[in-house]
Design a protein around this motif. Structure first.
Motif, PDB file in Angstrom:
ATOM      1  N   HIS A   1      39.785  83.273  33.407  1.00 37.46           N
ATOM      2  CA  HIS A   1      40.523  82.512  32.376  1.00 37.46           C
ATOM      3  C   HIS A   1      41.772  83.333  32.012  1.00 37.46           C
ATOM      4  O   HIS A   1      42.552  83.696  32.891  1.00 37.46           O
ATOM      5  CB  HIS A   1      39.563  82.275  31.205  1.00 37.46           C
ATOM      6  CG  HIS A   1      40.003  81.292  30.166  1.00 37.46           C
ATOM      7  ND1 HIS A   1      41.065  80.444  30.317  1.00 37.46           N
ATOM      8  CD2 HIS A   1      39.497  81.019  28.920  1.00 37.46           C
ATOM      9  CE1 HIS A   1      41.192  79.691  29.228  1.00 37.46           C
ATOM     10  NE2 HIS A   1      40.255  80.028  28.358  1.00 37.46           N
TER      11      HIS A   1
ATOM     12  N   LYS B   1      34.199  85.252  52.356  1.00 38.12           N
ATOM     13  CA  LYS B   1      33.571  85.104  51.029  1.00 38.12           C
ATOM     14  C   LYS B   1      32.799  86.359  50.621  1.00 38.12           C
ATOM     15  O   LYS B   1      32.610  86.615  49.437  1.00 38.12           O
ATOM     16  CB  LYS B   1      32.633  83.889  51.010  1.00 38.12           C
ATOM     17  CG  LYS B   1      33.349  82.570  51.269  1.00 38.12           C
ATOM     18  CD  LYS B   1      34.078  82.050  50.037  1.00 38.12           C
ATOM     19  CE  LYS B   1      34.840  80.794  50.371  1.00 38.12           C
ATOM     20  NZ  LYS B   1      35.743  80.326  49.359  1.00 38.12           N
TER      21      LYS B   1
ATOM     22  N   ARG C   1      39.628  87.101  45.428  1.00 36.61           N
ATOM     23  CA  ARG C   1      40.326  85.844  45.172  1.00 36.61           C
ATOM     24  C   ARG C   1      41.773  86.143  44.867  1.00 36.61           C
ATOM     25  O   ARG C   1      42.082  87.206  44.328  1.00 36.61           O
ATOM     26  CB  ARG C   1      39.729  85.129  43.965  1.00 36.61           C
ATOM     27  CG  ARG C   1      38.448  84.423  44.290  1.00 36.61           C
ATOM     28  CD  ARG C   1      37.993  83.540  43.164  1.00 36.61           C
ATOM     29  NE  ARG C   1      36.910  82.685  43.659  1.00 36.61           N
ATOM     30  CZ  ARG C   1      36.527  81.556  43.123  1.00 36.61           C
ATOM     31  NH1 ARG C   1      37.118  81.116  42.040  1.00 36.61           N
ATOM     32  NH2 ARG C   1      35.565  80.847  43.651  1.00 36.61           N
ATOM     33  N   LEU C   2      42.646  85.211  45.158  1.00 35.96           N
ATOM     34  CA  LEU C   2      44.043  85.371  44.735  1.00 35.96           C
ATOM     35  C   LEU C   2      44.107  85.073  43.253  1.00 35.96           C
ATOM     36  O   LEU C   2      43.969  83.917  42.832  1.00 35.96           O
ATOM     37  CB  LEU C   2      44.949  84.386  45.460  1.00 35.96           C
ATOM     38  CG  LEU C   2      45.628  84.808  46.742  1.00 35.96           C
ATOM     39  CD1 LEU C   2      46.825  83.929  47.008  1.00 35.96           C
ATOM     40  CD2 LEU C   2      45.982  86.267  46.780  1.00 35.96           C
TER      41      LEU C   2
ATOM     42  N   GLY D   1      45.511  84.256  39.647  1.00 34.71           N
ATOM     43  CA  GLY D   1      46.677  83.441  39.292  1.00 34.71           C
ATOM     44  C   GLY D   1      46.832  82.227  40.195  1.00 34.71           C
ATOM     45  O   GLY D   1      47.830  81.525  40.124  1.00 34.71           O
TER      46      GLY D   1
HETATM   47  N1  ACO Z   1      41.494  82.449  45.555  1.00 31.41           N
HETATM   48  C1  ACO Z   1      40.770  82.105  46.634  1.00 31.41           C
HETATM   49  N2  ACO Z   1      39.941  81.061  46.693  1.00 31.41           N
HETATM   50  C2  ACO Z   1      39.824  80.319  45.595  1.00 31.41           C
HETATM   51  C3  ACO Z   1      40.549  80.604  44.422  1.00 31.41           C
HETATM   52  C4  ACO Z   1      41.403  81.705  44.428  1.00 31.41           C
HETATM   53  N3  ACO Z   1      42.104  82.036  43.341  1.00 31.41           N
HETATM   54  N4  ACO Z   1      40.229  79.697  43.477  1.00 31.41           N
HETATM   55  C5  ACO Z   1      39.345  78.867  44.029  1.00 31.41           C
HETATM   56  N5  ACO Z   1      39.097  79.228  45.316  1.00 31.41           N
HETATM   57  C6  ACO Z   1      38.231  78.546  46.277  1.00 31.41           C
HETATM   58  C7  ACO Z   1      36.767  78.823  45.989  1.00 31.41           C
HETATM   59  O1  ACO Z   1      36.301  79.967  46.682  1.00 31.41           O
HETATM   60  C8  ACO Z   1      36.139  77.548  46.483  1.00 31.41           C
HETATM   61  O2  ACO Z   1      36.118  77.590  47.902  1.00 31.41           O
HETATM   62  P1  ACO Z   1      34.856  76.990  48.733  1.00 31.41           P
HETATM   63  O3  ACO Z   1      34.916  75.511  48.509  1.00 31.41           O
HETATM   64  O4  ACO Z   1      35.105  77.407  50.140  1.00 31.41           O
HETATM   65  O5  ACO Z   1      33.632  77.619  48.130  1.00 31.41           O
HETATM   66  C9  ACO Z   1      37.149  76.467  46.108  1.00 31.41           C
HETATM   67  O6  ACO Z   1      38.416  77.148  46.098  1.00 31.41           O
HETATM   68  C10 ACO Z   1      36.888  75.823  44.740  1.00 31.41           C
HETATM   69  O7  ACO Z   1      36.841  76.877  43.783  1.00 31.41           O
HETATM   70  P2  ACO Z   1      35.892  76.886  42.518  1.00 31.41           P
HETATM   71  O8  ACO Z   1      35.586  78.319  42.164  1.00 31.41           O
HETATM   72  O9  ACO Z   1      34.746  75.962  42.713  1.00 31.41           O
HETATM   73  O10 ACO Z   1      36.875  76.252  41.432  1.00 31.41           O
HETATM   74  P3  ACO Z   1      36.672  76.274  39.867  1.00 31.41           P
HETATM   75  O11 ACO Z   1      37.314  75.052  39.353  1.00 31.41           O
HETATM   76  O12 ACO Z   1      35.239  76.495  39.508  1.00 31.41           O
HETATM   77  O13 ACO Z   1      37.469  77.591  39.397  1.00 31.41           O
HETATM   78  C11 ACO Z   1      39.225  79.033  38.751  1.00 31.41           C
HETATM   79  C12 ACO Z   1      38.750  77.573  38.853  1.00 31.41           C
HETATM   80  C13 ACO Z   1      38.197  79.852  37.959  1.00 31.41           C
HETATM   81  C14 ACO Z   1      40.536  79.056  37.973  1.00 31.41           C
HETATM   82  C15 ACO Z   1      39.423  79.613  40.171  1.00 31.41           C
HETATM   83  O14 ACO Z   1      40.414  78.887  40.858  1.00 31.41           O
HETATM   84  C16 ACO Z   1      39.768  81.100  40.143  1.00 31.41           C
HETATM   85  O15 ACO Z   1      38.852  81.947  40.105  1.00 31.41           O
HETATM   86  N6  ACO Z   1      41.083  81.449  40.175  1.00 31.41           N
HETATM   87  C17 ACO Z   1      41.504  82.842  40.069  1.00 31.41           C
HETATM   88  C18 ACO Z   1      41.467  83.301  38.608  1.00 31.41           C
HETATM   89  C19 ACO Z   1      42.591  82.680  37.794  1.00 31.41           C
HETATM   90  O16 ACO Z   1      43.749  82.683  38.187  1.00 31.41           O
HETATM   91  N7  ACO Z   1      42.221  82.189  36.602  1.00 31.41           N
HETATM   92  C20 ACO Z   1      43.199  81.624  35.633  1.00 31.41           C
HETATM   93  C21 ACO Z   1      43.036  80.129  35.528  1.00 31.41           C
HETATM   94  S1  ACO Z   1      44.233  79.468  34.435  1.00 31.41           S
HETATM   95  C22 ACO Z   1      43.635  79.853  32.911  1.00 31.41           C
HETATM   96  O17 ACO Z   1      42.466  79.887  32.644  1.00 31.41           O
HETATM   97  C23 ACO Z   1      44.588  80.174  31.905  1.00 31.41           C
END
Ligand code: ACO
Length: 437
Positions: free
Chosen positions: A267, A297, A302-303, A305
């Motif tokens: 978040h 995995k 994770r990337l 942002g």
């Molecule tokens: N890097 C790489 N892969 C990713 C990323 C990422 N940043 N985000 C999602 N994915 C992939 C997951 O591994 C998953 O792949 P799969 O289908 O092969 O298993 C798919 O994309 C879906 O991801 P979920 O984790 O199910 O998506 P969810 O909606 O639960 O999570 C989140 C959203 C937490 C923001 C996620 O994208 C993440 O961890 N991002 C990085 C952290 C981040 O930037 N957070 C800030 C969000 S904005 C805010 O809160 C202000």
């Protein structure tokens, strides 16, 4: 609001039932399942609340597929270009943009509530110099619940308003105190002759032995970032504030729970994590290696942002902040920022990569915000605190909306129980270990 019905068939009894479908002013309709258990004996199952609307709200609207964000109906792009954080705070909390008198009165009231009780200030001495500022801010905000007994009757609208002004006004003061404590420098008192963001910069960067002039470019950049971070409907921290507040908990304690939820790297903590990641990647040539790690995995990399639960398109805030990076870095004479160059390249490469394309992963609000904070001289551990200052306005708006709803009830999700079935207690001496059994 219009409503029609959704037919649901029970496979065991063969009976069909009608569930109301409710429509809001814009956006997808929702299936009202509030009587599902009473009428059918089952609950809905939605881990991580991915498809569940937890409340009615008039505050913020997001269309994640189209990349649209509206505060009280106004596109965030228009507010970013034409408005100010104080005006947006008023809009979110009161429902409409203020006229000139209302804005002056509101800003004046926020200005008059900026000081914190001296006893509260002494709490910081209990923390080690290297305590994370989010830990200090969360603890001190929770401690405010011990200070305002005379004015925290949540059923009194005037008390609610005083609370809302106090918390919005004091968050920058608490954040600056945490920063000064980390540095070992004396606390700088707020200056009510300055606007919200200029005052914040003064409390952060002034020292008692020198005069300090706020850079208007820095204050404007901060104001814009605060507008973009002010609210985002039922995100994890806002839902946490609503859930804690729904018990009738002290509102300062409810806001503190929001600060704690925001801190997580999935978040608001992502802005700090992005800069750490960019430094770890280091050079453009290393990007393919890290994209390879994302796809493996088992690496748990994770990337940061990138990606968002709601946006399956560009986060409109990320676009604005990226453009802002170019302007702010140029104005501050820091346009040779290597981490910004790396971030731009990383975005470019990731957006052409099949992994990101197929999962609709785009830069989110946090991908570029840390670059601006760093150009303003704000230390990395304070980035999420900056986010918390801005989001306090959204948390307060949602808390006010929830508490003033006559139908408010305590929030209480259900579960699918998968533990042991009923079993009888056996005294310790008679228990067998798993191997013996
Ligand atoms: N890097 C790489 N892969 C990713 C990323 C990422 N940043 N985000 C999602 N994915 C992939 C997951 O591994 C998953 O792949 P799969 O289908 O092969 O298993 C798919 O994309 C879906 O991801 P979920 O984790 O199910 O998506 P969810 O909606 O639960 O999570 C989140 C959203 C937490 C923001 C996620 O994208 C993440 O961890 N991002 C990085 C952290 C981040 O930037 N957070 C800030 C969000 S904005 C805010 O809160 C202000």
């Amino acid at each position: 609001m219009s409503s029609n019905n959704f037919e649901l068939k029970n496979p065991e009894s063969g009976l069909t039932t009608s569930l109301p479908v409710r429509s809001g002013t814009i956006g997808p309709a929702v299936l009202d399942i509030s009587n599902l258990n009473r009428d059918h004996g089952v609950f809905s199952y939605d881990p991580a609340f991915a498809v569940t609307a937890s409340c009615d709200s008039k505050i913020t609207y997001i269309d994640g597929d189209a990349g649209v964000l509206l505060y009280r109906g106004y596109p965030v792009e228009q507010l970013a270009e034409k408005s100010s954080f104080m005006e947006v705070a008023y809009l979110l909390m009161y429902g409409d943009l203020p006229d000139a008198t209302q804005l002056q009165e509101f800003s004046g009231s926020i200005g008059r509530h900026t000081m914190i009780n001296e006893s509260l200030l002494r709490f910081f001495n209990g923390f080690h110099h290297d305590a994370h500022p989010m830990a200090m801010v969360s603890a001190v905000v929770a401690s405010m619940s011990a200070f305002y007994h005379d004015s925290t009757d949540i059923h009194n609208p005037r008390h609610r308003e005083i609370f809302s002004h106090r918390i919005v006004a004091k968050l920058p003061t608490i954040a600056a105190a945490a920063h000064k404590h980390s540095l070992g420098q004396p606390f700088i008192y707020p200056r009510n002759d300055l606007d919200y963001c200029s005052n914040m910069l003064s409390m952060f960067f002034a020292v008692p032995c020198e005069s300090y002039t706020v850079d208007p470019i820095a204050a404007k950049a901060l104001d814009l970032l605060f507008i973009l971070h002010a609210d985002h409907e039922q995100n994890a921290s806002t839902s946490t504030v609503r859930l804690a507040g729904s018990t009738g908990a002290n509102p300062y304690a409810a806001i503190s729970s929001g600060v704690a939820a925001l801190w997580g790297p999935a978040h608001g903590g992502a802005n700090e994590a992005v800069l750490a990641m960019l430094e770890q990647i280091g050079r453009v040539e290393n990007i393919p290696k890290y994209l390879g790690m994302v796809k493996d995995k088992s690496s748990h990399f994770r990337l940061m942002g990138f990606g968002h639960r709601i946006y399956k398109n560009f986060d409109p805030r990320a676009k604005i902040i990226r453009d802002m990076c170019h302007q702010v870095l140029a104005k501050l004479g820091r346009n040779d920022n290597p981490l910004f160059e790396l971030a731009l390249k990383l975005e470019d490469i990731a957006l052409k990569d099949e992994y990101f394309v197929s999962r609709k992963l785009y830069p989110n609000v946090d991908f570029y915000s840390g670059i601006i904070y760093s150009a303003l001289g704000i230390p990395r551990s304070m980035y999420t605190v900056m986010f918390a200052i801005a989001r306090t306005v959204g948390w307060v708006a949602h808390w006010l909306e929830m508490i003033s709803d006559p139908n408010m009830r305590i929030s209480r999700p259900r579960q699918l129980y998968t533990g042991p079935v009923r079993r009888d207690y056996v005294p310790a001496a008679q228990r067998k270990t798993l191997q013996e059994a």
